[in-house]
Design a protein around this motif. Structure first.
Motif, PDB file in Angstrom:
ATOM      1  N   ALA A   1     -32.386 -50.512   2.469  1.00 45.84           N
ATOM      2  CA  ALA A   1     -30.973 -50.928   2.506  1.00 45.84           C
ATOM      3  C   ALA A   1     -30.295 -50.375   3.764  1.00 45.84           C
ATOM      4  O   ALA A   1     -29.547 -51.078   4.446  1.00 45.84           O
ATOM      5  CB  ALA A   1     -30.249 -50.459   1.245  1.00 45.84           C
ATOM      6  N   GLU A   2     -30.577 -49.106   4.069  1.00 43.28           N
ATOM      7  CA  GLU A   2     -29.977 -48.507   5.278  1.00 43.28           C
ATOM      8  C   GLU A   2     -30.473 -49.248   6.527  1.00 43.28           C
ATOM      9  O   GLU A   2     -29.717 -49.491   7.464  1.00 43.28           O
ATOM     10  CB  GLU A   2     -30.347 -47.023   5.403  1.00 43.28           C
ATOM     11  CG  GLU A   2     -29.822 -46.159   4.273  1.00 43.28           C
ATOM     12  CD  GLU A   2     -28.365 -45.738   4.424  1.00 43.28           C
ATOM     13  OE1 GLU A   2     -27.631 -46.380   5.201  1.00 43.28           O
ATOM     14  OE2 GLU A   2     -27.956 -44.792   3.739  1.00 43.28           O
TER      15      GLU A   2
ATOM     16  N   CYS B   1     -31.486 -52.393   6.718  1.00 40.44           N
ATOM     17  CA  CYS B   1     -30.841 -53.719   6.781  1.00 40.44           C
ATOM     18  C   CYS B   1     -29.418 -53.560   7.311  1.00 40.44           C
ATOM     19  O   CYS B   1     -28.962 -54.356   8.151  1.00 40.44           O
ATOM     20  CB  CYS B   1     -30.774 -54.356   5.389  1.00 40.44           C
ATOM     21  SG  CYS B   1     -32.383 -54.889   4.782  1.00 40.44           S
ATOM     22  N   ASN B   2     -28.733 -52.526   6.845  1.00 37.02           N
ATOM     23  CA  ASN B   2     -27.344 -52.349   7.285  1.00 37.02           C
ATOM     24  C   ASN B   2     -27.261 -52.014   8.765  1.00 37.02           C
ATOM     25  O   ASN B   2     -26.360 -52.473   9.461  1.00 37.02           O
ATOM     26  CB  ASN B   2     -26.650 -51.282   6.430  1.00 37.02           C
ATOM     27  CG  ASN B   2     -26.364 -51.836   5.047  1.00 37.02           C
ATOM     28  OD1 ASN B   2     -26.240 -53.055   4.881  1.00 37.02           O
ATOM     29  ND2 ASN B   2     -26.288 -50.975   4.047  1.00 37.02           N
ATOM     30  N   GLU B   3     -28.230 -51.228   9.237  1.00 32.09           N
ATOM     31  CA  GLU B   3     -28.208 -50.915  10.667  1.00 32.09           C
ATOM     32  C   GLU B   3     -28.472 -52.178  11.499  1.00 32.09           C
ATOM     33  O   GLU B   3     -27.804 -52.440  12.499  1.00 32.09           O
ATOM     34  CB  GLU B   3     -29.235 -49.826  10.992  1.00 32.09           C
ATOM     35  CG  GLU B   3     -29.196 -49.463  12.454  1.00 32.09           C
ATOM     36  CD  GLU B   3     -29.666 -48.065  12.775  1.00 32.09           C
ATOM     37  OE1 GLU B   3     -29.753 -47.216  11.875  1.00 32.09           O
ATOM     38  OE2 GLU B   3     -29.934 -47.851  13.968  1.00 32.09           O
TER      39      GLU B   3
ATOM     40  N   SER C   1     -25.387 -54.330  11.467  1.00 31.68           N
ATOM     41  CA  SER C   1     -24.290 -53.875  12.321  1.00 31.68           C
ATOM     42  C   SER C   1     -24.655 -54.013  13.794  1.00 31.68           C
ATOM     43  O   SER C   1     -23.794 -54.293  14.624  1.00 31.68           O
ATOM     44  CB  SER C   1     -23.814 -52.469  11.932  1.00 31.68           C
ATOM     45  OG  SER C   1     -24.704 -51.526  12.411  1.00 31.68           O
TER      46      SER C   1
ATOM     47  N   SER D   1     -16.569 -56.832  10.775  1.00 35.22           N
ATOM     48  CA  SER D   1     -17.734 -56.287  10.075  1.00 35.22           C
ATOM     49  C   SER D   1     -18.345 -57.260   9.068  1.00 35.22           C
ATOM     50  O   SER D   1     -17.653 -58.064   8.451  1.00 35.22           O
ATOM     51  CB  SER D   1     -17.359 -54.992   9.379  1.00 35.22           C
ATOM     52  OG  SER D   1     -16.400 -55.289   8.394  1.00 35.22           O
TER      53      SER D   1
ATOM     54  N   GLN E   1     -22.115 -55.140   3.509  1.00 35.48           N
ATOM     55  CA  GLN E   1     -23.196 -54.156   3.473  1.00 35.48           C
ATOM     56  C   GLN E   1     -24.245 -54.535   2.444  1.00 35.48           C
ATOM     57  O   GLN E   1     -23.915 -55.067   1.380  1.00 35.48           O
ATOM     58  CB  GLN E   1     -22.611 -52.815   3.022  1.00 35.48           C
ATOM     59  CG  GLN E   1     -21.903 -52.044   4.088  1.00 35.48           C
ATOM     60  CD  GLN E   1     -22.543 -50.661   4.228  1.00 35.48           C
ATOM     61  OE1 GLN E   1     -22.763 -49.970   3.253  1.00 35.48           O
ATOM     62  NE2 GLN E   1     -22.841 -50.287   5.461  1.00 35.48           N
ATOM     63  N   THR E   2     -25.489 -54.222   2.747  1.00 37.93           N
ATOM     64  CA  THR E   2     -26.554 -54.380   1.760  1.00 37.93           C
ATOM     65  C   THR E   2     -26.405 -53.252   0.739  1.00 37.93           C
ATOM     66  O   THR E   2     -26.222 -52.094   1.107  1.00 37.93           O
ATOM     67  CB  THR E   2     -27.927 -54.228   2.445  1.00 37.93           C
ATOM     68  OG1 THR E   2     -27.974 -55.128   3.535  1.00 37.93           O
ATOM     69  CG2 THR E   2     -29.050 -54.530   1.479  1.00 37.93           C
TER      70      THR E   2
ATOM     71  N   LEU F   1     -26.871 -58.450  -1.268  1.00 39.19           N
ATOM     72  CA  LEU F   1     -25.858 -58.664  -0.250  1.00 39.19           C
ATOM     73  C   LEU F   1     -24.879 -59.663  -0.851  1.00 39.19           C
ATOM     74  O   LEU F   1     -25.312 -60.732  -1.309  1.00 39.19           O
ATOM     75  CB  LEU F   1     -26.556 -59.252   0.986  1.00 39.19           C
ATOM     76  CG  LEU F   1     -25.918 -59.157   2.353  1.00 39.19           C
ATOM     77  CD1 LEU F   1     -25.424 -57.777   2.679  1.00 39.19           C
ATOM     78  CD2 LEU F   1     -26.913 -59.606   3.408  1.00 39.19           C
TER      79      LEU F   1
ATOM     80  N   LEU G   1     -24.482 -46.740  -2.178  1.00 37.05           N
ATOM     81  CA  LEU G   1     -24.908 -48.142  -2.027  1.00 37.05           C
ATOM     82  C   LEU G   1     -25.193 -48.831  -3.362  1.00 37.05           C
ATOM     83  O   LEU G   1     -25.562 -50.003  -3.391  1.00 37.05           O
ATOM     84  CB  LEU G   1     -26.163 -48.206  -1.141  1.00 37.05           C
ATOM     85  CG  LEU G   1     -26.000 -47.761   0.316  1.00 37.05           C
ATOM     86  CD1 LEU G   1     -27.319 -47.894   1.060  1.00 37.05           C
ATOM     87  CD2 LEU G   1     -24.935 -48.571   1.035  1.00 37.05           C
TER      88      LEU G   1
END
Ligand code: BTN
Length: 335
Positions: free
Chosen positions: A160-161, A163-165, A168, A176, A179-180, A190, A279
């Protein structure tokens, strides 16, 4: 190896790099550099070569290969041994086969497509080529067998982190993107839709783990889903542009390594609970917990340091739900 180093050098420079410099950096001949460039071109990379200036990478294809992943890895262990297939029955099956043959802790298996992709509870995992990530990580954890199921949550958090990176990075400067989040225990979501699923399999004895294989399928560039999958989404649908799968895989390995180290120290999720709950999309929501032969409803509060979902039932008591064969649904929908 030269291919991987060359990719890294050209991508990081973003401009021409002279043949001479590449030869010196890798300690090889000009012919070897030329051959590596030719092989990369065959794989779909657009490489410009101009005499007196050298080589320049003009375009990056979205390929999932050992060289592409390896040239992006920043890890010590995770993904350092990497095997990529154009087509595999299931990356979990291949990772288990490699495990039996002695492959090391941290081995990563990826495939462009799977002919027998497996989902949870005996379901199939549709695995067409071209747009998704299908990968399995082989671990030989020195933890007790009853603690191994927490690794699914560690991978969920890492993915998840990652995917979010990636989202972004794709949004760079623009308003923005969502977030996943994590739908305990196995899904990434999502905007209330499933973008990834995790299937963990292991080989254990009563008090010893031979190996654990954590398989994850992520919808990255899929542009649309069939009607039968109303709760599915891809990262691209929210990023607004195609993403590079190898970049996502390398990020997953980086986050996983960081979180795995924290998990291994205490054999629990105490040090990851805060990040996980941030999350957790079920948090504060009414959930229906479906266990074999039993169903109950309550409010999800968070997770325990052992990775159980904490659910407050109507009578105020708190039930700890163990991941196993359980399924958690939102009372009003998928989340
Ligand atoms: C689920 O949500 O049901 C879990 C899906 C897991 C799919 C991945 S794709 C890579 C790995 N290989 C498999 O056969 N399954 C997992």
């Amino acid at each position: 190896m030269i291919k991987e180093e060359m990719l890294k050098a050209l991508r990081e420079s973003g401009d021409f790099v002279s043949g001479q410099e590449l030869c010196e950096r890798f300690g090889v001949s000009r012919t070897a550099v030329w051959k590596a460039a030719a092989r990369l071109k065959e794989e779909g990379y657009e490489i410009e070569s101009v005499s007196n200036r050298g080589y320049r990478l003009k375009a990056l294809p979205d390929v999932v290969t050992e060289a592409e992943i390896g040239s992006r890895l920043k890890t010590r262990v995770m993904g350092r041994n990497c095997v990529c297939f154009d087509s595999a029955d299931s990356t979990n099956v291949q990772a288990k086969r490699l495990a039996e043959e002695g492959a090391p802790h941290g081995t990563l298996v990826c495939a462009e497509t799977q002919t027998a992709g497996r989902g949870r509870r005996g379901r199939a995992w549709s695995s067409p080529p071209g747009a998704a990530v299908y990968m399995s990580l082989l671990l030989r954890p020195k933890v007790r067998p009853e603690h191994a199921s927490m690794l699914t949550l560690v991978m969920g958090l890492a993915a998840a982190e990652a995917c979010n990176e990636l989202l972004s990075r794709a949004a760079a400067g623009k308003p923005s993107v969502p977030q996943t989040g994590l739908k305990w225990p196995n899904d990434l979501v999502l905007d209330g839709k499933k973008t990834a699923g995790i299937l963990t399999e292991m080989s254990t004895e009563v008090d010893f783990i031979h190996y654990v294989v954590i398989g994850i399928g992520i919808n990255v560039n899929t542009e649309g889903f069939p009607e039968e999958l109303p709760h599915a989404a891809s990262l691209r649908q929210y990023a607004g542009k195609p993403l590079l799968r190898a970049e996502l895989i390398a990020l997953c390995m980086e986050y996983f390594e960081k979180y795995y180290d924290r998990f291994e120290k205490k054999e629990d999720l105490g040090d990851l609970k805060e990040e996980y709950e941030r999350l957790l999309v079920n948090k504060g929501k009414q959930v229906r917990v479906l266990e074999p032969g039993r169903e109950h409803t309550g409010t999800a509060l968070g997770i325990s340091s052992q990775g159980e979902l904490l659910v407050e039932l109507e009578d105020g008591s708190i039930e700890k739900v163990y991941a196993g064969e359980v399924s958690v649904r939102g009372v009003y929908g998928y989340v």
